[in-house]
Design an enzyme around this catalytic site. Structure first.
Site, PDB file in Angstrom:
ATOM      1  NE  ARG A 192     -54.700  28.842  85.425  1.00  0.00           N
ATOM      2  CZ  ARG A 192     -55.696  28.932  84.531  1.00  0.00           C
ATOM      3  NH1 ARG A 192     -56.876  29.255  84.901  1.00  0.00           N
ATOM      4  NH2 ARG A 192     -55.468  28.657  83.257  1.00  0.00           N
ATOM      5  CB  THR A 193     -48.167  31.259  85.687  1.00  0.00           C
ATOM      6  OG1 THR A 193     -48.719  29.958  85.856  1.00  0.00           O
ATOM      7  CG2 THR A 193     -46.819  31.327  86.358  1.00  0.00           C
TER       8      THR A 193
ATOM      9  CE  LYS B 144     -37.216  43.126  65.046  1.00  0.00           C
ATOM     10  NZ  LYS B 144     -36.712  44.263  65.843  1.00  0.00           N
TER      11      LYS B 144
ATOM     12  CG  HIS C 117     -45.587  25.482  86.899  1.00  0.00           C
ATOM     13  ND1 HIS C 117     -45.278  26.715  87.441  1.00  0.00           N
ATOM     14  CD2 HIS C 117     -46.748  25.654  86.206  1.00  0.00           C
ATOM     15  CE1 HIS C 117     -46.211  27.584  87.085  1.00  0.00           C
ATOM     16  NE2 HIS C 117     -47.103  26.969  86.332  1.00  0.00           N
TER      17      HIS C 117
END
Ligand code: CP
Length: 302
Positions: free
Chosen positions: A51-52, A80, A129
């Site tokens: 969703r985000t 790397k 969030h």
């Protein structure tokens, strides 16, 4: 809000929340406003998302911006051994706004300190969030007609659920009463309870979901965050703690709505999906409008 990063929901004021929600309402009525034709938005997802990421990318596309980024570090130079600092410095030379999800708490704050462009936290570990929080507030206001004086029940993993931490902090601005339903092992952290106490608001703790259904205006279900557990046996003990099914809704308030940041695993039975209380898919859709509003405000065009 122009050029401002959003790392924690407390980075914005109550007035700024309202401003974003009002702009989002405008985008819901008129989503295709090409206000960011000269912008590049980078979406850097060091942790899985449906969703985000997709709603941010949809928001950027609807605004006319171009999107670069990655959804899996497996194809990047992180493999790397490139540091987060170097990655962010470099991407901030390519894009105008960075949207970043990272499994480490504090990674987004660190990124904002080394970036030359605004950084939006799309989730950092179990911490915050904030954009989910804004879309949750938008959805609460859309369903209840207001943000003030609501009884909000948070259910499930209140310890690791970053969406809960952000929303508790934000709703402290709106005289909410907090009903916290969780297993003993997954209670809301004391750092979040401090916000409630400092706002002179009340919280009540429960272990039974049925106890809060009769008086809740919003039931905010959450998934038990398997990926945050160090010991899989501890996850097994709590994974099925709460399952909300249709039969449990007989005595809820007429306008009660069920929200969930999603993904759900089994905490909302699918027989709830076609009840008038189910609002979680519309909540996810609202993420596009709110993220359009946020991108436009940070770019300084709204
Ligand atoms: N609500 C939410 O953050 O969903 P995703 O993990 O799919 O982005």
């Amino acid at each position: 809000m122009k050029d401002k990063s959003l790392i924690s929901i407390t980075d914005f004021s109550k007035e700024e929340y309202i401003q974003i929600l009002d702009i989002a309402a405008d985008f819901e009525n008129n989503p295709n406003q090409k206000l960011l034709l000269d912008h590049v938005v980078a979406t850097l997802f060091f942790e899985p998302s449906t969703r985000t990421r997709l709603s941010f990318e949809t928001a950027a596309n609807r605004l006319g911006a171009r999107v670069v980024g990655f959804s899996d570090t497996g194809s990047t130079s992180v493999q790397k051994g490139e540091s987060l600092k170097d990655t962010i410095i470099m991407v901030s030379g390519y894009a105008d706004i960075i949207v970043m999800r990272h499994p480490r708490e504090g990674a987004a704050r660190w990124a904002s300190e080394v970036s030359s462009v605004p950084v939006i936290n799309a989730g950092d570990g179990a911490n915050q969030h904030p954009t989910q929080c804004l879309l949750d507030m938008y959805t609460i206001r859309q369903t209840q007609g207001k943000l003030e004086n609501l009884n909000i029940a948070f259910v499930g993993d209140l310890k690791y659920g970053r969406t809960v931490h952000s929303l508790v902090q934000a709703m402290c601005n709106f005289n909410a009463t907090f009903h916290l339903v969780s297993p003993q092992e997954l209670k809301l952290p004391s750092s979040s309870k401090m916000y409630i106490k400092e706002a002179n608001l009340e919280y009540f703790q429960y272990t039974e979901l049925a106890d809060v259904i009769p008086f809740a205006d919003i039931i905010y279900m959450t998934r038990i965050q398997k990926e945050r557990f160090h010991d899989p046996i501890e996850y097994e003990k709590v994974k099925n703690s709460y399952v909300l099914d249709r039969g449990m809704l007989t005595n809820c308030k007429p306008n009660m709505k069920i929200l969930h940041p999603l993904p759900r695993i089994n905490e909302i039975s699918i027989d709830v999906d076609d009840t008038p209380q189910a609002y979680y898919f519309k909540q996810a859709e609202n993420g596009v409008y709110v993220r359009q509003a946020l991108l436009a405000a940070i770019a300084g065009v709204k």
